[in-house]
Design a protein around this motif. Structure first.
Motif, PDB file in Angstrom:
ATOM      1  N   ILE A  93       0.809  -1.222   0.000  1.00 42.55           N
ATOM      2  CA  ILE A  93       0.000   0.000   0.000  1.00 42.55           C
ATOM      3  C   ILE A  93       0.840   1.269   0.000  1.00 42.55           C
ATOM      4  O   ILE A  93       0.329   2.355   0.281  1.00 42.55           O
ATOM      5  N   LEU A  94       2.102   1.142  -0.351  1.00 39.69           N
ATOM      6  CA  LEU A  94       3.007   2.294  -0.368  1.00 39.69           C
ATOM      7  C   LEU A  94       2.477   3.464  -1.198  1.00 39.69           C
ATOM      8  O   LEU A  94       2.538   4.607  -0.743  1.00 39.69           O
ATOM      9  N   PRO A  95       1.945   3.232  -2.400  1.00 40.72           N
ATOM     10  CA  PRO A  95       1.450   4.384  -3.168  1.00 40.72           C
ATOM     11  C   PRO A  95       0.373   5.185  -2.438  1.00 40.72           C
ATOM     12  O   PRO A  95       0.340   6.407  -2.540  1.00 40.72           O
ATOM     13  N   LEU A  96      -0.493   4.515  -1.685  1.00 40.01           N
ATOM     14  CA  LEU A  96      -1.527   5.243  -0.940  1.00 40.01           C
ATOM     15  C   LEU A  96      -0.917   6.039   0.212  1.00 40.01           C
ATOM     16  O   LEU A  96      -1.283   7.196   0.428  1.00 40.01           O
ATOM     17  N   TYR A  97      -0.008   5.415   0.948  1.00 40.48           N
ATOM     18  CA  TYR A  97       0.681   6.141   2.011  1.00 40.48           C
ATOM     19  C   TYR A  97       1.368   7.383   1.460  1.00 40.48           C
ATOM     20  O   TYR A  97       1.200   8.486   1.957  1.00 40.48           O
ATOM     21  N   VAL A  98       2.151   7.169   0.423  1.00 45.51           N
ATOM     22  CA  VAL A  98       2.922   8.267  -0.162  1.00 45.51           C
ATOM     23  C   VAL A  98       1.991   9.330  -0.718  1.00 45.51           C
ATOM     24  O   VAL A  98       2.178  10.528  -0.497  1.00 45.51           O
ATOM     25  N   GLY A  99       0.965   8.903  -1.436  1.00 41.93           N
ATOM     26  CA  GLY A  99       0.035   9.852  -2.036  1.00 41.93           C
ATOM     27  C   GLY A  99      -0.663  10.729  -1.020  1.00 41.93           C
ATOM     28  O   GLY A  99      -0.703  11.953  -1.157  1.00 41.93           O
ATOM     29  N   PHE A 100      -1.203  10.121   0.031  1.00 40.39           N
ATOM     30  CA  PHE A 100      -1.908  10.903   1.042  1.00 40.39           C
ATOM     31  C   PHE A 100      -0.952  11.764   1.860  1.00 40.39           C
ATOM     32  O   PHE A 100      -1.284  12.885   2.242  1.00 40.39           O
ATOM     33  N   TRP A 101       0.239  11.247   2.123  1.00 43.01           N
ATOM     34  CA  TRP A 101       1.227  12.043   2.837  1.00 43.01           C
ATOM     35  C   TRP A 101       1.606  13.276   2.011  1.00 43.01           C
ATOM     36  O   TRP A 101       1.705  14.386   2.532  1.00 43.01           O
ATOM     37  N   LEU A 102       1.779  13.088   0.698  1.00 50.42           N
ATOM     38  CA  LEU A 102       2.119  14.216  -0.170  1.00 50.42           C
ATOM     39  C   LEU A 102       0.960  15.200  -0.314  1.00 50.42           C
ATOM     40  O   LEU A 102       1.186  16.399  -0.449  1.00 50.42           O
ATOM     41  N   VAL A 103      -0.285  14.710  -0.280  1.00 46.40           N
ATOM     42  CA  VAL A 103      -1.444  15.619  -0.290  1.00 46.40           C
ATOM     43  C   VAL A 103      -1.366  16.533   0.926  1.00 46.40           C
ATOM     44  O   VAL A 103      -1.525  17.755   0.817  1.00 46.40           O
ATOM     45  N   PHE A 104      -1.119  15.952   2.095  1.00 49.48           N
ATOM     46  CA  PHE A 104      -1.018  16.747   3.321  1.00 49.48           C
ATOM     47  C   PHE A 104       0.119  17.761   3.211  1.00 49.48           C
ATOM     48  O   PHE A 104      -0.050  18.928   3.570  1.00 49.48           O
ATOM     49  N   GLN A 105       1.274  17.333   2.705  1.00 48.93           N
ATOM     50  CA  GLN A 105       2.419  18.238   2.558  1.00 48.93           C
ATOM     51  C   GLN A 105       2.100  19.370   1.576  1.00 48.93           C
ATOM     52  O   GLN A 105       2.471  20.515   1.797  1.00 48.93           O
ATOM     53  N   GLY A 106       1.418  19.051   0.472  1.00 47.86           N
ATOM     54  CA  GLY A 106       1.055  20.064  -0.521  1.00 47.86           C
ATOM     55  C   GLY A 106       0.083  21.090   0.033  1.00 47.86           C
ATOM     56  O   GLY A 106       0.244  22.298  -0.178  1.00 47.86           O
ATOM     57  N   ILE A 107      -0.924  20.622   0.776  1.00 48.20           N
ATOM     58  CA  ILE A 107      -1.902  21.535   1.380  1.00 48.20           C
ATOM     59  C   ILE A 107      -1.218  22.426   2.415  1.00 48.20           C
ATOM     60  O   ILE A 107      -1.464  23.634   2.481  1.00 48.20           O
ATOM     61  N   MET A 108      -0.343  21.825   3.217  1.00 53.84           N
ATOM     62  CA  MET A 108       0.390  22.612   4.209  1.00 53.84           C
ATOM     63  C   MET A 108       1.271  23.660   3.518  1.00 53.84           C
ATOM     64  O   MET A 108       1.361  24.801   3.959  1.00 53.84           O
ATOM     65  N   ALA A 109       1.897  23.285   2.402  1.00 54.14           N
ATOM     66  CA  ALA A 109       2.757  24.224   1.672  1.00 54.14           C
ATOM     67  C   ALA A 109       1.938  25.385   1.112  1.00 54.14           C
ATOM     68  O   ALA A 109       2.375  26.537   1.161  1.00 54.14           O
ATOM     69  N   ILE A 110       0.754  25.103   0.597  1.00 56.75           N
ATOM     70  CA  ILE A 110      -0.103  26.158   0.055  1.00 56.75           C
ATOM     71  C   ILE A 110      -0.524  27.113   1.177  1.00 56.75           C
ATOM     72  O   ILE A 110      -0.478  28.336   1.024  1.00 56.75           O
ATOM     73  N   GLY A 111      -0.916  26.564   2.319  1.00 50.81           N
ATOM     74  CA  GLY A 111      -1.289  27.406   3.457  1.00 50.81           C
ATOM     75  C   GLY A 111      -0.133  28.272   3.925  1.00 50.81           C
ATOM     76  O   GLY A 111      -0.319  29.464   4.208  1.00 50.81           O
ATOM     77  N   LEU A 112       1.058  27.706   3.997  1.00 46.35           N
ATOM     78  CA  LEU A 112       2.234  28.475   4.407  1.00 46.35           C
ATOM     79  C   LEU A 112       2.547  29.583   3.410  1.00 46.35           C
ATOM     80  O   LEU A 112       2.967  30.675   3.795  1.00 46.35           O
ATOM     81  N   SER A 113       2.339  29.309   2.126  1.00 44.24           N
ATOM     82  CA  SER A 113       2.635  30.346   1.128  1.00 44.24           C
ATOM     83  C   SER A 113       1.729  31.563   1.318  1.00 44.24           C
ATOM     84  O   SER A 113       2.178  32.693   1.177  1.00 44.24           O
ATOM     85  N   PHE A 114       0.466  31.335   1.686  1.00 46.14           N
ATOM     86  CA  PHE A 114      -0.433  32.464   1.925  1.00 46.14           C
ATOM     87  C   PHE A 114      -0.073  33.201   3.215  1.00 46.14           C
ATOM     88  O   PHE A 114      -0.248  34.416   3.305  1.00 46.14           O
TER      89      PHE A 114
END
Length: 189
Positions: free
Chosen positions: A100-121
């Motif tokens: 299930i590595l792709p799901l772990y990685v995918g969801f972890w990266l979603v969280f990182q991307g959302i956090m990055a967008i929030g930090l940019s604002f």
């Protein structure tokens, strides 16, 4: 709201180097994944287990060290705890992890991307130049995460390369963020 962001920014700049360190680790991990494409699916499970665990430790340290000065320190703590738990889960179940590595990685990266967008604002609200690059890299991290999640059963080289690109993108984001925080530190001093 501007006061909240300003107080958060003042406390975040105290440990700007942590973001730089995380960014460097992300980029090194991404380059390593690119260089070992054939063996990297198995290696990826080991790498991500350790990487996410260490990233969680650094984020927890960052949030706790800034808890007195930063009103939103709980979000950083939650992200660090999430990374720590996912890292532990990955390390304790290696065979399941490879499945299930792709799901772990995918969801972890979603969280990182959302956090990055929030930090940019938040950075934009503090009038830091080049915040748009941070937003772009956060969105790019999200795009790569959705590509990973869109086809989790396909575990060939594409998952390896998409993961590598997402790590490098997230690393560049963290490095740019670190230098933005350092500039803010110099303006506060």
């Amino acid at each position: 709201m501007a006061t909240t962001i300003l107080s958060s920014a003042k406390s975040a700049v105290k440990n700007w180097w942590i973001s730089l360190l995380i960014g460097i680790i992300y980029i090194i991990a991404g380059i390593w994944v690119f260089q070992t494409p054939l063996a990297s699916y198995v290696s990826l499970s080991i790498l991500f287990s350790a990487f996410i665990f260490v990233s969680g430790i650094f984020q927890i340290f960052f949030s706790i060290s800034n808890r007195k000065n930063m009103q939103s320190w709980g979000w950083y703590l939650a992200g660090g705890i999430l990374d720590l738990i996912i890292g532990l889960l990955l390390m304790t179940h290696p065979l399941l992890t490879m499945t299930i590595l792709p799901l772990y990685v995918g969801f972890w990266l979603v969280f990182q991307g959302i956090m990055a967008i929030g930090l940019s604002f938040q950075i934009k609200s503090a009038d830091v130049p080049n915040w748009g690059w941070l937003l772009f890299l956060g969105i790019l991290t999200l795009v790569f995460s959705f590509l990973v999640l869109s086809n989790p059963i396909f575990a060939g080289l594409s998952i390896v390369y998409m993961t590598a690109m997402a790590l490098i993108t997230a690393g560049i984001f963290r490095i740019i963020l670190a230098f933005g925080l350092k500039k803010m530190k110099n303006s506060f001093d």
